[in-house]
Write an enzyme that holds these catalytic residues in place. Structure first.
Site, short mmCIF file in Angstrom:
data_model
loop_
_atom_site.label_atom_id
_atom_site.label_comp_id
_atom_site.label_asym_id
_atom_site.label_seq_id
_atom_site.Cartn_x
_atom_site.Cartn_y
_atom_site.Cartn_z
N GLU A 1 36.83 43.77 26.92
CA GLU A 1 36.95 42.51 27.67
C GLU A 1 35.62 41.79 27.48
OE1 GLU A 1 39.63 41.53 28.85
OE2 GLU A 1 40.80 43.33 29.28
N CYS B 1 33.59 35.72 33.43
CA CYS B 1 33.97 35.44 32.03
C CYS B 1 35.09 34.42 31.96
CB CYS B 1 34.44 36.72 31.36
SG CYS B 1 33.16 37.94 31.31
C1 SIN Z 1 35.12 38.87 34.44
O1 SIN Z 1 34.31 37.99 34.67
O2 SIN Z 1 34.97 39.63 33.47
C2 SIN Z 1 36.33 39.13 35.28
C3 SIN Z 1 36.76 38.01 36.13
C4 SIN Z 1 38.05 38.27 36.85
O3 SIN Z 1 38.53 39.41 36.95
O4 SIN Z 1 38.62 37.31 37.32
#
Ligand code: SIN
Length: 486
Positions: free
Chosen positions: A256, A290
């Site tokens: 991820e 992210c």
């Molecule tokens: C992330 O920032 O990697 C995850 C964000 C989310 O689970 O909404």
């Protein structure tokens, strides 16, 4: 830090059901980003500790995978309940080490727990197949088996939820687990280990190795032939290194990685809803996710109205430490993060962007806070449109034509999340299908939940977390061919 249940505050490694110091006896400091105050020291695990945790996960594997799905489901359900019973304390630990406002931290605990709840239920639905054979003397069957020993490396932006959404499907599938939380935020992971033990997760099934030398711990995980899978959430650059390291033992991986989310507002959008959606998707966790909006595209017909509404919404944001109840935005994780945001803004302005709004901050307990900022007249070639901002900064571009906006949105190596607002049903499908992203929010700025598949395409990685697809990442498909039946 004051907790109702002080046993949740652990500072040692959790290996084979034991709390222990690092093999070197070294420790490292954990600080609160809101005031830079020292919270505690934590055992500084390294390669040897990681290998010990992997060995314990390996020896716990046969018994854990032999449990029935129902037995694993009951234990996971209990873990979920304990997380929710201890939500306030877990949120206090989280916001103290990470900085996000307490209400948001409570939300993250519920979000993380929801993955444990979801996969406790999904554990019972690991199903195989019977396939029509090519001849009558054969029967073809497919069964699914746990991948084996799984290791994880998780980031500081969601110290609870990113770990929970990897550990829960792994344990549900019958795998055993070694977690490496971010060195900035190990306390949330250690608190989860306390509750894992209380829930009845046997020794060796869930281990936590924290440490300041992430590269050494990662190397021990990727080099070990006993590790069957690595699941990573973090930057694309680190993900690429880990992938290369995993190649030597041909490990299964889930990645991820970074995003660069576009947020497109068409002339036919409900403008108020679009502003509300942008506020949610941009300012969650001070812009440090992210899936946070990184590039905003607004169509010419509604541009002025949109910017006006957005500016007044941004003026209402309150920045401050997690402990103040009315705060919307906490500090960034550390000073380096603030400097990076400032560099992106300076470079955008030097290249023609306009600073349309920037909040004035009062004196805070540390210099890790960044004011909500609105940049207009942004151009696609600017670094702010290519790097993840990871801060409370909205960077807006104007567009005229749908095709141009979609092409601009797709013009990036990242492919995690994208958003758009329109009330035209044909456009909804057209643009939804054309965006090269793993997740698309349509008239919605909050897209993350345990029922939905979270993950990216292109250089944002692969694998899906949550949803009915999430277990597949922790299962191997085995084909059994039964012959001689004639
Ligand atoms: C992330 O920032 O990697 C995850 C964000 C989310 O689970 O909404």
């Amino acid at each position: 830090m004051q907790l109702k249940n002080m046993s949740l505050l652990q500072t040692q490694l959790y290996i084979n059901g034991q709390w222990q110091d690092a093999a070197t006896s070294r420790q490292f400091a954990i600080n609160n980003p809101a005031d830079n105050r020292h919270i505690t020291d934590v055992a500084d695990g390294a390669g040897d500790d990681t290998l010990a945790a992997i060995a314990s996960a390996k020896s716990a594997l046969p018994a854990w995978k032999s449990k029935t799905a129902n037995e694993r489901a009951i234990i996971l359900r209990r873990w979920y309940e304990l997380m929710m019973d201890n939500q306030d304390d877990l949120a206090t630990i989280l916001s103290t080490e990470q900085g996000k406002p307490l209400a948001e931290a409570k939300g993250e605990i519920a979000y993380g727990a929801s993955y444990v709840q979801w996969f406790a239920e999904e554990a019972r639905r690991i199903e195989g197949d019977i396939i029509a054979p090519p001849s009558n003397d054969k029967r073809l069957m497919v069964i699914k088996q746990p991948v084996g020993v799984v290791t994880s490396i998780t980031p500081w932006n969601f110290p609870n939820a990113m770990l929970a959404r990897k550990a829960a499907p792994a344990l549900a599938a019958g795998c055993t687990f070694v977690a490496k939380p971010a060195s900035e935020t190990p306390l949330s992971a250690l608190a989860l280990a306390v509750l894992a033990e209380e829930a009845g997760i046997p020794a060796g099934v869930f281990n936590v190795v924290c440490g300041s030398d992430s590269a050494a711990i990662g190397q021990a995980m990727t080099d070990s032939p006993s590790v069957n899978k690595l699941s990573f959430t973090g930057s694309t650059a680190v993900g690429k290194n880990l992938l290369a390291q995993c190649a030597t033992t041909v490990k299964k991986t889930s990645m991820e990685l970074g995003g660069n989310a576009p947020f497109i507002v068409f002339d036919d959008a409900d403008i108020e809803a679009a502003i509300a959606g942008l506020m949610n998707s941009k300012f969650r966790n001070a812009g440090q996710t992210c899936v946070c909006t990184n590039r905003v595209y607004v169509q010419s017909g509604i541009y002025d109205q949109f910017i006006e509404g957005l500016t007044s919404a941004m003026k209402a944001l309150k920045v401050g430490p997690a402990t103040e109840s009315s705060v919307d935005i906490g500090p960034l994780i550390h000073r380096k993060a603030v400097d990076k945001v400032q560099e992106l803004i300076d470079s955008a302005i030097a290249n023609g962007a306009v600073l349309s709004y920037q909040a004035k901050l009062e004196e805070m307990g540390s210099n890790n806070f960044y004011p909500p900022t609105l940049l207009t007249n942004v151009g696609p070639e600017m670094a702010i449109c290519q790097d993840e901002i990871f801060g409370p900064v909205v960077a807006v571009q104007r567009f005229n034509d749908e095709e141009d906006a979609v092409a601009a949105a797709n013009n990036t190596e990242a492919g995690l999340a994208a958003y758009f607002y329109t009330q035209d049903i044909a456009r909804t499908w057209r643009v939804g299908e054309a965006l090269e992203y793993g997740i698309v929010g349509i008239n919605e700025g909050l897209i993350s939940n345990a029922m939905a598949p979270f993950g990216g395409v292109k250089q944002s990685g692969f694998g899906r977390e949550g949803s009915k697809y999430g277990l597949d990442d922790y299962l191997e498909i085995k084909y059994l061919c039964l012959g001689g039946l004639a």
